[in-house]
Design a protein around this motif. Structure first.
Motif, PDB file in Angstrom:
ATOM      1  N   VAL A 157      -0.117  13.690  -1.323  1.00 23.14           N
ATOM      2  CA  VAL A 157      -0.304  13.189  -2.688  1.00 23.14           C
ATOM      3  C   VAL A 157      -1.787  13.114  -3.024  1.00 23.14           C
ATOM      4  O   VAL A 157      -2.600  12.588  -2.249  1.00 23.14           O
ATOM      5  CB  VAL A 157       0.336  11.798  -2.863  1.00 23.14           C
ATOM      6  N   ASN A 158      -2.122  13.586  -4.246  1.00 22.46           N
ATOM      7  CA  ASN A 158      -3.471  13.464  -4.792  1.00 22.46           C
ATOM      8  C   ASN A 158      -3.359  13.022  -6.248  1.00 22.46           C
ATOM      9  O   ASN A 158      -2.557  13.577  -7.008  1.00 22.46           O
ATOM     10  CB  ASN A 158      -4.215  14.787  -4.715  1.00 22.46           C
ATOM     11  N   GLY A 159      -4.147  12.033  -6.594  1.00 25.54           N
ATOM     12  CA  GLY A 159      -4.102  11.555  -7.971  1.00 25.54           C
ATOM     13  C   GLY A 159      -4.844  10.250  -8.154  1.00 25.54           C
ATOM     14  O   GLY A 159      -5.565   9.781  -7.253  1.00 25.54           O
ATOM     15  N   HIS A 160      -4.650   9.683  -9.327  1.00 25.61           N
ATOM     16  CA  HIS A 160      -5.422   8.507  -9.741  1.00 25.61           C
ATOM     17  C   HIS A 160      -4.512   7.610 -10.574  1.00 25.61           C
ATOM     18  O   HIS A 160      -4.021   8.019 -11.627  1.00 25.61           O
ATOM     19  CB  HIS A 160      -6.631   8.988 -10.551  1.00 25.61           C
ATOM     20  N   LYS A 161      -4.264   6.422 -10.087  1.00 24.76           N
ATOM     21  CA  LYS A 161      -3.457   5.447 -10.811  1.00 24.76           C
ATOM     22  C   LYS A 161      -4.361   4.337 -11.346  1.00 24.76           C
ATOM     23  O   LYS A 161      -5.428   4.051 -10.776  1.00 24.76           O
ATOM     24  CB  LYS A 161      -2.383   4.837  -9.897  1.00 24.76           C
ATOM     25  N   ILE A 162      -3.908   3.695 -12.432  1.00 22.22           N
ATOM     26  CA  ILE A 162      -4.726   2.650 -13.046  1.00 22.22           C
ATOM     27  C   ILE A 162      -3.833   1.550 -13.602  1.00 22.22           C
ATOM     28  O   ILE A 162      -2.628   1.744 -13.781  1.00 22.22           O
ATOM     29  CB  ILE A 162      -5.616   3.262 -14.157  1.00 22.22           C
ATOM     30  N   MET A 215       0.659   0.955   1.439  1.00 19.76           N
ATOM     31  CA  MET A 215      -0.663   0.840   0.820  1.00 19.76           C
ATOM     32  C   MET A 215      -1.808   0.852   1.826  1.00 19.76           C
ATOM     33  O   MET A 215      -2.977   0.913   1.443  1.00 19.76           O
ATOM     34  CB  MET A 215      -0.734  -0.416  -0.044  1.00 19.76           C
ATOM     35  N   SER A 216      -1.469   0.825   3.107  1.00 21.60           N
ATOM     36  CA  SER A 216      -2.515   0.928   4.136  1.00 21.60           C
ATOM     37  C   SER A 216      -2.700   2.366   4.606  1.00 21.60           C
ATOM     38  O   SER A 216      -3.471   2.627   5.542  1.00 21.60           O
ATOM     39  CB  SER A 216      -2.164   0.034   5.333  1.00 21.60           C
ATOM     40  N   SER A 217      -2.027   3.308   3.981  1.00 21.43           N
ATOM     41  CA  SER A 217      -2.101   4.717   4.390  1.00 21.43           C
ATOM     42  C   SER A 217      -3.514   5.263   4.211  1.00 21.43           C
ATOM     43  O   SER A 217      -4.217   4.917   3.241  1.00 21.43           O
ATOM     44  CB  SER A 217      -1.134   5.560   3.559  1.00 21.43           C
ATOM     45  N   PRO A 218      -3.962   6.137   5.136  1.00 15.78           N
ATOM     46  CA  PRO A 218      -5.265   6.785   4.959  1.00 15.78           C
ATOM     47  C   PRO A 218      -5.302   7.574   3.647  1.00 15.78           C
ATOM     48  O   PRO A 218      -4.305   8.190   3.248  1.00 15.78           O
ATOM     49  CB  PRO A 218      -5.337   7.731   6.170  1.00 15.78           C
ATOM     50  N   GLY A 219      -6.438   7.513   2.961  1.00 15.40           N
ATOM     51  CA  GLY A 219      -6.606   8.246   1.713  1.00 15.40           C
ATOM     52  C   GLY A 219      -6.387   7.403   0.476  1.00 15.40           C
ATOM     53  O   GLY A 219      -6.601   7.874  -0.644  1.00 15.40           O
ATOM     54  N   ILE A 220      -5.948   6.133   0.646  1.00 18.28           N
ATOM     55  CA  ILE A 220      -5.769   5.241  -0.501  1.00 18.28           C
ATOM     56  C   ILE A 220      -7.003   4.367  -0.649  1.00 18.28           C
ATOM     57  O   ILE A 220      -7.400   3.664   0.292  1.00 18.28           O
ATOM     58  CB  ILE A 220      -4.511   4.366  -0.339  1.00 18.28           C
ATOM     59  N   GLU A 221      -7.605   4.419  -1.799  1.00 19.05           N
ATOM     60  CA  GLU A 221      -8.771   3.587  -2.119  1.00 19.05           C
ATOM     61  C   GLU A 221      -8.436   2.715  -3.327  1.00 19.05           C
ATOM     62  O   GLU A 221      -8.007   3.223  -4.363  1.00 19.05           O
ATOM     63  CB  GLU A 221      -9.985   4.456  -2.411  1.00 19.05           C
ATOM     64  N   PHE A 268      -6.985   5.238  -6.055  1.00 23.27           N
ATOM     65  CA  PHE A 268      -7.285   6.652  -5.879  1.00 23.27           C
ATOM     66  C   PHE A 268      -6.544   7.150  -4.640  1.00 23.27           C
ATOM     67  O   PHE A 268      -6.583   6.515  -3.573  1.00 23.27           O
ATOM     68  CB  PHE A 268      -8.790   6.858  -5.710  1.00 23.27           C
ATOM     69  N   LEU A 269      -5.852   8.274  -4.785  1.00 25.08           N
ATOM     70  CA  LEU A 269      -5.065   8.834  -3.699  1.00 25.08           C
ATOM     71  C   LEU A 269      -5.604  10.216  -3.344  1.00 25.08           C
ATOM     72  O   LEU A 269      -5.589  11.130  -4.193  1.00 25.08           O
ATOM     73  CB  LEU A 269      -3.588   8.926  -4.083  1.00 25.08           C
ATOM     74  N   THR A 270      -6.094  10.353  -2.136  1.00 21.64           N
ATOM     75  CA  THR A 270      -6.691  11.611  -1.694  1.00 21.64           C
ATOM     76  C   THR A 270      -5.998  12.079  -0.422  1.00 21.64           C
ATOM     77  O   THR A 270      -6.131  11.449   0.639  1.00 21.64           O
ATOM     78  CB  THR A 270      -8.199  11.449  -1.435  1.00 21.64           C
ATOM     79  N   ASP A 271      -5.221  13.137  -0.556  1.00 27.34           N
ATOM     80  CA  ASP A 271      -4.469  13.689   0.582  1.00 27.34           C
ATOM     81  C   ASP A 271      -3.702  12.605   1.328  1.00 27.34           C
ATOM     82  O   ASP A 271      -3.738  12.508   2.562  1.00 27.34           O
ATOM     83  CB  ASP A 271      -5.407  14.416   1.552  1.00 27.34           C
ATOM     84  N   VAL A 272      -3.008  11.761   0.558  1.00 25.79           N
ATOM     85  CA  VAL A 272      -2.200  10.687   1.157  1.00 25.79           C
ATOM     86  C   VAL A 272      -0.868  11.281   1.606  1.00 25.79           C
ATOM     87  O   VAL A 272      -0.135  11.859   0.789  1.00 25.79           O
ATOM     88  CB  VAL A 272      -1.976   9.547   0.147  1.00 25.79           C
ATOM     89  N   PHE A 273      -0.554  11.103   2.870  1.00 25.46           N
ATOM     90  CA  PHE A 273       0.710  11.630   3.399  1.00 25.46           C
ATOM     91  C   PHE A 273       1.822  10.591   3.239  1.00 25.46           C
ATOM     92  O   PHE A 273       1.669   9.439   3.650  1.00 25.46           O
ATOM     93  CB  PHE A 273       0.566  12.000   4.874  1.00 25.46           C
TER      94      PHE A 273
END
Length: 734
Positions: A509-514, A548-554, A571-576
């Protein structure tokens, strides 16, 4: 409509059909002069023979043995049909007479038999009563009174020599000095009465004047609510078909929103009128608060609501030939009949200083075994504690520990859910559970955002997902957030662009939530992501559960105007996300999201339980130059709050009666928007220099700066109005 039972709906429909047969508006127009003179309609005898006017009177007196709430449906339906004549005044008089002891038996029997009447409250009478041997002498006058000329009996409150109020029955055939006036409402007569040493029999006893005042206000509110309802219906029907620029004007967003706001206010009027009638069996203070609220929300608001309906017709609505002005006239006259708006606002405000409108339902012995079981469980739970306190002072129900564990195991955290998560409680059982919690003063556990997510997991998730997540949600040990909105997809949620790409064993997953509430404290989230970019806009979206503790979640907190950070960017960057965290089938996420948002809007409508008037209530306890203005503002806010509570309670009772769910959640959501703005305006305008301080006592600015989250949460007000216009009113889309 006021009806909440099938029988009440049938009663109201019978009145509507009677009016259509015997008193269509063209016949009423032809009889305006005779109506103004107080002449009885030709159909009155048949109307009373059907018992419509005496539904609430006891059978042994010639009535139908129903309740005042049943008769309220008659009044509302008659008003919607613009049924002319003395119905409202007669029913009001008989309802007040029913408060008396046996001294009113003859009057009640006369009214049940079809006699017309009017009731005159002490504030509308200057009549003085002086003893004269075995009788009394009455001297004075009463001002402009609806239905007076048509009345065969006058139930009059006179003032005794010692300041007490005495109730007398006057017979119109005994030489009363009446004067006809030119009334605003062309469908009802108006007149005055003058008495000079008028001989009267012994007064009626047992009438509580405060209760009588409440009854009159409540029934007047029912008539006003019916009047406004008809105005909304005719205006909406008009804009649905009227064309301008080659399309129905009802497709123009400005008119859609205007119609939706009108519907919300009409529903508030109906709910408050219904509440004032049902309060007749409650304490006098509860009845006074309900009646004052109805006077403000249904009667005093009536003229403006009807004016809004009239203006939706354009210039044609203002013509004499158009029937809408007759309803506008009636609403205006009804509002004048109950007295000034400040008086009712002041009364509601005075009561609201120490009182809240009760929403308790008396279910009697219904489900007695179930109630006993719930009571035993709650008694056991009340002896336990929640060892982990809430981290949010606004949400005490987030605490968890031994007490909540017991309640979760018993299915009482979310009793409406199916077993084993809940107890599949019926609407009646849910009411009982609420009552038992309230009796003990226990804080009900809150699922918070998980309340909107858990149904999706239970309905569409796998067995392992249900087992893994449901119990922790119910026990409150894991917090959740909802990863839906994006910078370019807020209200237009289907435009989201967060991408989930299929990989070995799961999704990347890649994307941006707000605007993600509680992301900074959540262990898990429910996320929408696009899994098929080539599918139509509302397709190709999937529903995932995210650690929510997955690597790639900011997570980046968003600092609000209040200084708090309840929202976040994520922010989700290459979240598996593993395959076993997908809920339902790929591409079916939109349907799950719609169901989630429906639950969210219902939950948001429950915010009415939060005190919106704390600052004004504190200030009302001290004297000052603005004291009366503060009381009136407090009364207006409490009336609005009471109407929303009544609206939700009516929906609950409809469900208890076995009827299907109605549009209450959407209407209540926007009603809350109106309440929040009304309360904030009053607080800022009347607390003065306190608004210069962030940390004042009482708090003014802190709740004010938190308000946008409530106004926007669950969909902006404009989106909500569009939903009401299209889904409830059925107005055409562009």
């Amino acid at each position: 409509m006021l009806a909440i039972t099938i029988e009440q709906e049938q009663l109201a429909e019978a009145v509507t059909q009677f009016a259509a047969r015997h008193a269509p508006i063209d016949k009423t127009r032809a009889a305006l002069d005779s109506i103004a003179a107080g002449e009885l309609p030709t159909w009155w005898e048949e109307f009373t023979a059907n018992g419509f006017h005496a539904v609430h009177l006891p059978e042994d007196a010639g009535g139908q043995g129903g309740t005042l709430a049943d008769t309220a449906c008659v009044i509302e339906a008659a008003a919607a049909a613009l049924l002319p004549g003395p119905l409202l005044s007669t029913v009001s008089a008989s309802a007040v007479a029913s408060l008396a002891d046996d001294s009113a038996a003859t009057l009640v029997a006369d009214l049940a038999g079809g006699a017309t009447a009017v009731v005159v409250l002490p504030e509308d009478s200057s009549v003085r009563a002086v003893p004269d041997g075995e009788g009394w002498r009455l001297t004075g006058s009463i001002g402009s009174t609806l239905g007076l000329l048509a009345a065969q009996r006058v139930l009059l409150a006179a003032h005794g020599e010692d300041g007490t109020e005495l109730w007398f029955v006057l017979d119109a055939s005994s030489g009363l000095t009446l004067e006809q006036q030119r009334g605003t409402d062309l469908s009802t007569d108006v007149g005055t009465l003058t008495l000079q040493d008028y001989p009267a029999q012994a007064p009626i006893t047992g009438i509580d004047t405060e209760r009588a005042r409440c009854v009159v206000a409540a029934l007047t509110a029912c008539a006003s609510a019916g009047t406004v309802r008809k105005g909304v219906e005719t205006a909406v029907n008009y804009i649905r078909t009227r064309e301008q620029f080659g399309k129905p004007v009802g497709s123009f967003q400005a008119l859609q929103h205007k119609a939706a706001v009108l519907l919300v206010n009409a529903e508030l009027a109906s709910a408050s009128a219904w509440d004032a009638v049902r309060a007749i069996d409650e304490s006098i203070d509860q009845h006074r608060l309900a009646a004052a609220s109805a006077a403000l929300m249904a009667v005093c608001a009536g003229p403006d609501l009807m004016l809004d309906a009239l203006l939706m017709f354009g210039a044609i609505g203002y013509t004499w030939e158009h029937d809408t002005h007759l309803y506008w006239r009636r609403a205006t006259s009804l509002a004048a009949s109950v007295g000034s708006t400040p008086r009712w606002a002041r009364e509601a405000g005075e009561l609201a200083r120490t009182l809240k409108r009760s929403t308790a339902i008396n279910l009697g012995d219904v489900e007695s075994e179930f109630r006993a079981t719930i009571a035993a469980t709650l008694d056991q739970a009340s002896e336990l504690e929640n060892e982990t306190p809430t981290d949010d002072a606004r949400a005490p129900g987030l605490a968890y520990g031994s007490q909540r564990d017991l309640l979760a195991k018993a299915g009482l955290v979310a009793p409406h859910l199916p077993a084993p998560w809940g107890i599949d409680a019926s609407p009646v059982q849910q009411v009982i559970i609420t009552e038992e919690f309230d009796k003990r003063g226990m804080v009900r556990p809150s699922l918070s955002i998980a309340e909107w997510i858990l149904p999706s997991i239970l309905n569409s998730g796998t067995d392992s997902q249900r087992e893994r997540f449901a119990w922790d949600m119910l026990r409150g040990t894991k917090r959740w957030c909802q990863l839906f909105s994006e910078p370019g997809a807020g209200s237009d949620l289907a435009s989201l662009v967060t991408r989930a790409q299929k990989v070995e064993g799961g999704w990347l997953v890649n994307g941006h939530k707000i605007w993600t509430s509680s992301a900074h404290v959540a262990q898990f989230g429910a996320m929408l992501a696009r899994t098929d970019p080539d599918a139509p806009k509302h397709r190709g979206i999937s529903y995932f559960l995210v650690d929510m503790s997955s690597p790639g979640i900011e997570i980046s907190p968003i600092k609000q105007a209040s200084g708090e950070s309840h929202f976040n960017e994520v922010f989700l960057t290459d979240v598996f996300i593993p395959d076993d965290m997908l809920v339902g089938e790929p591409g079916h996420g939109w349907d799950l999201a719609v169901a989630t948002m429906a639950v969210e809007r219902t939950a948001i409508s429950n915010y009415v339980t939060i005190d919106r008037s704390q600052a004004l209530r504190r200030m009302a306890d001290t004297d000052g130059p603005d004291h009366d203005t503060i009381l009136q503002a407090l009364g207006g806010i409490e009336a609005h709050t009471t109407a929303i509570k009544a609206m939700v309670l009516r929906e609950t009772l409809r469900l208890v009666q076995g009827q299907g769910p109605g549009p209450t959640s959407s209407i209540a959501k926007y009603a809350m928007v109106l309440l929040l703005r009304r309360a904030s305006t009053a607080n800022l305008g009347l607390t003065g220099r306190l608004a210069m301080l962030e940390d004042s006592d009482p708090a003014v600015i802190k709740p004010y700066f938190d308000m946008p989250s409530e106004l926007i949460g669950g969909g902006t007000a404009e989106i909500q109005l569009t939903i009401i216009a299209s889904m409830i009113l059925g107005l055409p889309r562009k």
